[in-house]
Design an enzyme around this catalytic site. Structure first.
Site, PDB file in Angstrom:
ATOM      1  N   GLU A 168       1.688 -79.340 -34.940  1.00  0.00           N
ATOM      2  CA  GLU A 168       2.385 -80.608 -34.961  1.00  0.00           C
ATOM      3  C   GLU A 168       2.590 -81.100 -33.777  1.00  0.00           C
ATOM      4  O   GLU A 168       3.029 -80.343 -32.858  1.00  0.00           O
ATOM      5  CB  GLU A 168       3.818 -80.457 -35.701  1.00  0.00           C
ATOM      6  N   LYS A 207       4.016 -86.446 -43.077  1.00  0.00           N
ATOM      7  CA  LYS A 207       4.911 -85.223 -43.359  1.00  0.00           C
ATOM      8  C   LYS A 207       5.918 -85.571 -44.431  1.00  0.00           C
ATOM      9  O   LYS A 207       6.688 -86.671 -44.319  1.00  0.00           O
ATOM     10  CB  LYS A 207       5.523 -84.776 -42.014  1.00  0.00           C
ATOM     11  N   CYS A 213       5.246 -78.116 -40.471  1.00  0.00           N
ATOM     12  CA  CYS A 213       6.619 -77.426 -40.250  1.00  0.00           C
ATOM     13  C   CYS A 213       7.523 -77.534 -41.174  1.00  0.00           C
ATOM     14  O   CYS A 213       7.188 -76.370 -42.044  1.00  0.00           O
ATOM     15  CB  CYS A 213       7.046 -78.309 -38.964  1.00  0.00           C
TER      16      CYS A 213
END
Length: 265
Positions: free
Chosen positions: A40, A106, A142
């Site tokens: 990321e 995300k 993440c």
């Protein structure tokens, strides 16, 4: 399938970070990897003003990543930031290379541990999978690792592997949480999880602003039975792993948690 995880420490300069992507991608290709995943925030590290560096998917940064992937003949997955309609940015994974062109925004934003990602980042909403060498691969980022339903959605879409680029925040207990959650998600969905974090900036000689998720390293490849097959330490490194895709089917026969579900979204 041979994959590579490139655990790097990126800085605020997208051009300098591209040089890392180029070097690591060619190393992965020379080692026979079909896919190389970067963390990321590969485009620019957290702590950077993201609005000025964000570019659309047809902008120069993504275009150069495509060129690198094409020249090396491997699929590249790397974290970048794209402009959002409301003036914020989107935390995007670009996946590009032979037969692959996709982007994942995300879904779960890191509004935790004193950090408020949603102040500058707009959330995505679509589950995204790609196909690499005939294998279905899910994409997550993440903080998504705390939400098992996303990984089960990958499995429901036919994925046998989920890629999890991250820039994990440091702090008390955070390494234990990272390692536990990555293994748990592999077990939840009985698929491989390849988690690639930013290297610990301290190991790269860089300071991180307080409460900024700069990475802790410890990237890992976890099998569908939840066992860690390979792992890096805190410092930068390139992890090469053989992912035995047929193992997913054999594990699901022994532990059919997906088939045994009673509640579905």
């Amino acid at each position: 399938m041979r994959i590579a995880l490139s655990q790097i420490t990126t800085g605020p300069d997208p051009a300098a970070n591209l040089a890392l992507v180029r070097e690591q991608t060619h190393r992965a290709a020379e080692a026979g990897a079909a896919l190389v995943a970067f963390p990321e925030a590969t485009m620019a590290c957290f702590g950077t003003r993201l609005g000025p560096v964000a570019e659309p998917l047809d902008g120069p940064w993504a275009t150069e990543v495509r060129r690198i992937a094409r020249e090396a003949g491997v699929v590249v997955v790397a974290g970048m930031f794209t402009p959002a309609a409301d003036g914020r940015v989107t935390n995007t994974l670009l996946a590009t290379g032979p037969g692959v062109e996709a982007a994942y925004d995300k879904i779960h934003l890191y509004d935790a541990f004193g950090f408020t990602e949603s102040a500058t980042v707009a959330a995505g909403s679509e589950v995204v999978t790609i196909e690499v060498d005939g294998a279905r691969v899910g994409l997550a980022t993440c903080y998504d690792v705390r939400f098992p339903e996303l990984f089960r959605a990958h499995a429901d879409a036919g994925a046998v592997l989920t890629l999890l680029p991250a820039s994990w925040g440091d702090g008390p207990g955070k390494r234990d949480q990272w390692e536990l959650l990555v293994r748990a998600r592999a077990l939840d969905a009985t698929l491989w999880v390849a988690a690639v974090d930013q290297a610990d900036p301290v190991a790269s000689g860089r300071a991180v602003p307080p409460k900024t998720p700069g990475g802790i390293g410890h990237s890992a490849v976890v099998g569908p039975d939840g066992t860690v097959r390979q792992r890096l330490g805190a410092a930068p490194g390139l992890l090469l792993a053989e992912v035995e895709l047929a193992e997913v089917e054999s594990v699901r026969k022994v532990v059919p948690v997906l088939a045994n579900r009673r509640l579905r979204a």
